[in-house]
Design a protein around this motif. Structure first.
Motif, PDB file in Angstrom:
ATOM      1  N   LEU A 193      -5.037   5.718  -0.149  1.00 35.98           N
ATOM      2  CA  LEU A 193      -4.083   4.628  -0.193  1.00 35.98           C
ATOM      3  C   LEU A 193      -4.576   3.829  -1.823  1.00 35.98           C
ATOM      4  O   LEU A 193      -5.447   3.418  -2.136  1.00 35.98           O
ATOM      5  CB  LEU A 193      -4.125   3.906   0.761  1.00 35.98           C
TER       6      LEU A 193
ATOM      7  N   ALA B 267       0.872  -1.258  -0.012  1.00 35.29           N
ATOM      8  CA  ALA B 267      -0.059  -0.124  -0.099  1.00 35.29           C
ATOM      9  C   ALA B 267       1.019   1.178  -0.188  1.00 35.29           C
ATOM     10  O   ALA B 267       2.189   1.246   0.660  1.00 35.29           O
ATOM     11  CB  ALA B 267      -0.884   0.030   1.041  1.00 35.29           C
TER      12      ALA B 267
ATOM     13  N   PHE C 204      -3.692   0.219  -3.300  1.00 42.38           N
ATOM     14  CA  PHE C 204      -3.232  -1.249  -2.653  1.00 42.38           C
ATOM     15  C   PHE C 204      -3.127  -2.050  -3.903  1.00 42.38           C
ATOM     16  O   PHE C 204      -3.733  -2.076  -4.968  1.00 42.38           O
ATOM     17  CB  PHE C 204      -4.513  -1.848  -2.095  1.00 42.38           C
TER      18      PHE C 204
ATOM     19  N   LYS D 222      -8.048   1.730  -5.152  1.00 42.98           N
ATOM     20  CA  LYS D 222      -7.587   2.832  -4.091  1.00 42.98           C
ATOM     21  C   LYS D 222      -8.749   3.197  -3.385  1.00 42.98           C
ATOM     22  O   LYS D 222      -9.946   3.258  -3.995  1.00 42.98           O
ATOM     23  CB  LYS D 222      -6.868   4.030  -4.725  1.00 42.98           C
TER      24      LYS D 222
END
Length: 87
Positions: A61, A26, A63, A81
């Protein structure tokens, strides 16, 4: 928290859990890598993988997840995200 399950769809449309390996990374939109270690959890016939990642303030974030079912060669990859808000 990230929760990943590997499931196989049968001819009848039902899904069954499949064991394997899962890895994930991440990072935020500034490119800062977040620590994310996946743990394998089994409960009865269920198998899933849990990873926790810390956030500060409001963050988006990204991933990247790689999953490899144990009963076949090859792997599957997915990226998504999400926006998080610290409470």
């Amino acid at each position: 928290m990230l929760n990943v399950s590997l499931l196989r769809k049968g001819a009848d449309g039902r899904t069954t859990p499949v064991d394997g390996t899962v890895s994930a990374t991440a990072y935020n939109l500034n490119g800062q890598l977040k620590n994310l270690t996946m743990r394998r959890i089994t409960e009865g016939t269920s198998v899933y993988f849990i990873g926790e990642v810390g956030i500060s303030g409001a963050e988006i974030l990204v991933f990247d997840i790689d999953a490899a079912p144990g009963d076949q060669s090859g792997k599957y990859s997915v990226q998504f995200k999400r926006e998080f808000f610290a409470g």
